[in-house]
Design an enzyme around this catalytic site. Structure first.
Site, mmCIF file in Angstrom:
data_model
loop_
_atom_site.group_PDB
_atom_site.id
_atom_site.type_symbol
_atom_site.label_atom_id
_atom_site.label_comp_id
_atom_site.label_asym_id
_atom_site.label_seq_id
_atom_site.Cartn_x
_atom_site.Cartn_y
_atom_site.Cartn_z
ATOM 1 N N SER A 15 -8.846 -3.414 6.120
ATOM 2 C CA SER A 15 -8.667 -2.271 7.015
ATOM 3 C C SER A 15 -8.414 -2.729 8.456
ATOM 4 O O SER A 15 -9.100 -3.604 8.973
ATOM 5 C CB SER A 15 -9.906 -1.382 6.982
ATOM 6 O OG SER A 15 -9.786 -0.377 7.958
ATOM 7 N N LYS A 66 -11.232 8.885 -1.064
ATOM 8 C CA LYS A 66 -10.682 10.027 -0.318
ATOM 9 C C LYS A 66 -10.807 11.361 -1.062
ATOM 10 O O LYS A 66 -10.832 12.407 -0.434
ATOM 11 C CB LYS A 66 -9.210 9.778 0.030
ATOM 12 C CG LYS A 66 -9.002 8.805 1.175
ATOM 13 C CD LYS A 66 -7.528 8.759 1.545
ATOM 14 C CE LYS A 66 -7.279 7.892 2.748
ATOM 15 N NZ LYS A 66 -5.912 8.057 3.279
ATOM 16 N N ASP A 102 -4.463 12.391 8.606
ATOM 17 C CA ASP A 102 -3.197 11.718 8.281
ATOM 18 C C ASP A 102 -1.998 12.564 8.711
ATOM 19 O O ASP A 102 -0.994 12.038 9.177
ATOM 20 C CB ASP A 102 -3.095 11.442 6.773
ATOM 21 C CG ASP A 102 -3.986 10.287 6.361
ATOM 22 O OD1 ASP A 102 -4.285 9.421 7.211
ATOM 23 O OD2 ASP A 102 -4.398 10.248 5.185
ATOM 24 N N GLY A 130 3.617 11.627 -4.014
ATOM 25 C CA GLY A 130 2.232 11.195 -4.224
ATOM 26 C C GLY A 130 1.312 11.750 -3.141
ATOM 27 O O GLY A 130 1.629 12.744 -2.481
HETATM 28 P P1 ATR Z 1 0.350 7.539 -2.548
HETATM 29 O O1 ATR Z 1 -0.860 8.316 -2.924
HETATM 30 O O2 ATR Z 1 0.068 6.345 -1.659
HETATM 31 O O3 ATR Z 1 1.457 8.370 -2.011
HETATM 32 P P2 ATR Z 1 1.162 7.456 -5.322
HETATM 33 O O4 ATR Z 1 0.416 8.682 -5.555
HETATM 34 O O5 ATR Z 1 1.038 6.353 -6.282
HETATM 35 O O6 ATR Z 1 0.847 6.812 -3.900
HETATM 36 O O7 ATR Z 1 2.707 7.875 -5.138
HETATM 37 C C1 ATR Z 1 3.664 6.968 -5.164
HETATM 38 C C2 ATR Z 1 5.007 7.672 -4.959
HETATM 39 O O8 ATR Z 1 5.989 6.653 -4.871
HETATM 40 C C3 ATR Z 1 5.416 8.550 -6.119
HETATM 41 O O9 ATR Z 1 6.245 9.589 -5.630
HETATM 42 C C4 ATR Z 1 6.209 7.584 -6.998
HETATM 43 O O10 ATR Z 1 7.139 8.211 -7.849
HETATM 44 P P3 ATR Z 1 6.716 8.752 -9.308
HETATM 45 O O11 ATR Z 1 6.083 10.090 -9.107
HETATM 46 O O12 ATR Z 1 7.996 8.817 -10.047
HETATM 47 O O13 ATR Z 1 5.759 7.735 -9.876
HETATM 48 C C5 ATR Z 1 6.927 6.808 -5.924
HETATM 49 N N1 ATR Z 1 7.324 5.471 -6.373
HETATM 50 C C6 ATR Z 1 6.547 4.378 -6.489
HETATM 51 N N2 ATR Z 1 7.282 3.322 -6.904
HETATM 52 C C7 ATR Z 1 8.564 3.758 -7.038
HETATM 53 C C8 ATR Z 1 9.800 3.151 -7.426
HETATM 54 N N3 ATR Z 1 9.874 1.854 -7.733
HETATM 55 N N4 ATR Z 1 10.921 3.916 -7.428
HETATM 56 C C9 ATR Z 1 10.868 5.233 -7.107
HETATM 57 N N5 ATR Z 1 9.728 5.865 -6.730
HETATM 58 C C10 ATR Z 1 8.595 5.140 -6.695
#
Ligand code: ATR
Length: 276
Positions: A15, A66, A102, A130
């Site tokens: 962090s 969280k 955030d 996400g």
């Molecule tokens: P966070 O909570 O940090 O936002 P998360 O919930 O894991 O992380 O969300 C990751 C996001 O990045 C999602 O929208 C994911 O798409 P999917 O819903 O299809 O999983 C997207 N993401 C992660 N890796 C990706 C990749 N290689 N190509 C396209 N989208 C990706």
């Protein structure tokens, strides 16, 4: 009496928050401290007992707590509820209040990096669906931006997200970028793409209007391939480090009673720890 604040998480050693808050404490010569404390999931409840006993003025919450802290807080801010995550705790008279800063960090970063960004902004594109996207959607909605197109690899996840938060959100697959880009004044990456050498394939930034702003919540590296490609086309860019710095402002103010500033010196200090 010295005021104590914290960031809890598991693991917690990466962090940057202690350095951010430590810089502000020194700058304002406040008799206080901000410590990173490793708390495993089964230690959360006993930690809340310490909070209610008055050991701390409050602190930050990070992965993996969280969502779990929701049930433990005595009250939760409505916006934190719509984002579905609490990242800041404020203790007052033995009660723990949960908020989410955030979305304020996201807005503070754009306001500082591109002050007129929301003027005449017609449509926005958010890449990803996400947890980070939720905070960005709530932020954009709070500034009246509409419509906001949510583009995601998995269309289902974008549709679920668009349905689950109140606002003018439209879900699309990533391939819709080509159709939507010509009218988009803002593009926000909320996915992890850009980290570890990854990059978007098939996002044609040439289709964006010349005045479009591109921003990324990824800050390692500071200049992601997306931001580099946007800058190479003469588009305005704002990197993601400012979001981390600006999300810390409301917490510090609540615990220590002074509204701190995100200065170039603070930014340089934190950037120097990113190894990029
Ligand atoms: P966070 O909570 O940090 O936002 P998360 O919930 O894991 O992380 O969300 C990751 C996001 O990045 C999602 O929208 C994911 O798409 P999917 O819903 O299809 O999983 C997207 N993401 C992660 N890796 C990706 C990749 N290689 N190509 C396209 N989208 C990706």
């Amino acid at each position: 009496m010295s005021i104590k604040a914290f960031v809890i998480g598991h693991p917690i050693n990466h962090s940057r928050s202690p350095l951010i808050h430590g810089t502000w404490l020194a700058e304002h010569q406040i008799d206080g401290s901000y410590a990173a404390i490793a708390i495993a999931p089964d230690e959360l409840e006993p930690f809340f007992a310490r909070l209610r006993a008055g050991e701390f003025a409050g602190g930050n919450v990070t992965i993996p707590h969280k969502e779990a802290v929701f049930a433990l807080c005595d009250s939760v801010d409505p916006l934190a509820r719509s984002i579905g995550a609490v990242n800041t705790l404020v203790v007052t008279a033995g009660r723990v209040h949960g908020t989410n800063t955030d979305y304020l960090g996201f807005l503070g970063n754009l306001d500082a990096g591109a002050p007129d960004w929301s003027e005449r902004l017609d449509q926005a594109i958010v890449l990803g669906a996400g947890g980070a996207a939720r905070a960005v959607l709530v932020a954009l909605h709070s500034r009246g931006i509409r419509p906001v197109h949510v583009l995601n690899r998995t269309l289902d996840n974008a549709e679920q997200l668009a349905r689950s938060i109140h606002g003018p959100f439209l879900a699309h697959p990533l391939a819709a970028f080509a159709d939507l880009a010509p009218r988009a004044g803002l593009v926000v990456n909320t996915t992890s793409i850009g980290m570890h050498g990854t990059r978007f394939q098939d996002l044609d930034l040439d289709l964006l209007p010349p005045a479009a702003l591109v921003t990324d919540i990824v800050y390692v590296p500071l200049q992601t391939p997306l931001l580099a490609a946007a800058a190479a086309r003469g588009l305005r860019t704002v990197d993601g480090l400012g979001m981390l710095l600006h999300q810390a402002v409301p917490g510090f103010e609540a615990w220590f009673g002074v509204r701190p500033e995100v200065t170039p010196a603070l930014r340089a200090r934190i950037a120097a720890t990113l190894g990029s």
